[in-house]
Scaffold this active site. Sequence first.
Site, short mmCIF file in Angstrom:
data_model
loop_
_atom_site.label_atom_id
_atom_site.label_comp_id
_atom_site.label_asym_id
_atom_site.label_seq_id
_atom_site.Cartn_x
_atom_site.Cartn_y
_atom_site.Cartn_z
N SER A 35 -0.94 -2.76 9.73
CA SER A 35 -0.41 -3.81 8.87
C SER A 35 0.06 -5.00 9.71
CB SER A 35 0.71 -3.23 8.00
OG SER A 35 1.06 -4.11 6.95
N ASP A 93 -4.99 0.64 -1.29
CA ASP A 93 -3.89 -0.07 -0.64
C ASP A 93 -3.38 -1.16 -1.59
OD1 ASP A 93 -2.33 -1.83 0.99
OD2 ASP A 93 -3.40 -1.12 2.77
N HIS A 99 -1.59 2.64 1.93
CA HIS A 99 -1.14 1.85 3.07
C HIS A 99 -0.21 2.63 4.02
CE1 HIS A 99 -0.80 -2.16 4.87
NE2 HIS A 99 0.51 -2.00 5.00
#
Length: 281
Positions: free
Chosen positions: A146, A225, A258
């Site tokens: 991320s 996600d 995620h």
Amino acid sequence: MEQISQHACHGGTLTYCRHVSETLGCDMRFTVYVPPHPEGEILPAVTYLAGLTCTEDNFTTKAGAYRLAAELGLMLIAPDTSPRGDDVPDDEAWDFGKGAGFYLDATESPWDRNFRMESYITGELNDLIAAHFPVDRARQGIFGHSMGGHGALTLYLRHPDLYKSVSAFAPIVAPTECPWGHKAFAGYLGENRDAWAEHDACILMRRSSRAATRPTILIDQGLDDPFLEAQLKPDLFGEACFAVGQKLNMRRHKAYDHGYFFIQSFMEDHLRHHKAILRDD
């Protein structure tokens, strides 16, 4: 450097460390996994950059990386995501300030005093690791998740002589075109969009003169996600790589989100990816 604790792990050692960072002006923590190895041997190393709200402990305890790292002979380094401490400025939002350093050097007050994560990761921390652990400085890679995927890609592109391999899980690839990036860059770098561009992986890739000769980049992205469309925009990075001839293995996975269960699921592939590039020929 202070050793907080050390733990036997898959035949190697996992060390929690703390030191006073001159670059960041505060105490910083990180972990280092050293796999079993012959005495005197120096090892390839991969640094992992975590995402928003994380510390050095997220990767260390959740990624499930050390069994294979021991097998492959890879040293793994996990720093914190930002400066910390009572004297470090912060913001009430979860996606800015402490835990959200974005792996750049801030130029705007009050953030410029402490938030210098690019210089810390590529300079001070790198030197500290070399002084205390058996790292081969000529064989280093970087990966992340991320915000940390953003950091891995941008630091790889900005420091091509330091990092030989890179991969990412669900990275923010175009921060100049997403809300997380707009907020962080405006706060840390001000309104100069030219400064923003220096920390956008898509823009950096399109400007790269060495992309066609560098190793394949591995990216994994979950299709469940929740940040995929608004924040991550992986297709933009694919287009940038294609434009300059950069080899890219972009894998999209149904049902994955995620979090660290996603990261655990594909960690082996990432470690093998780095080992193949960093092998000692």
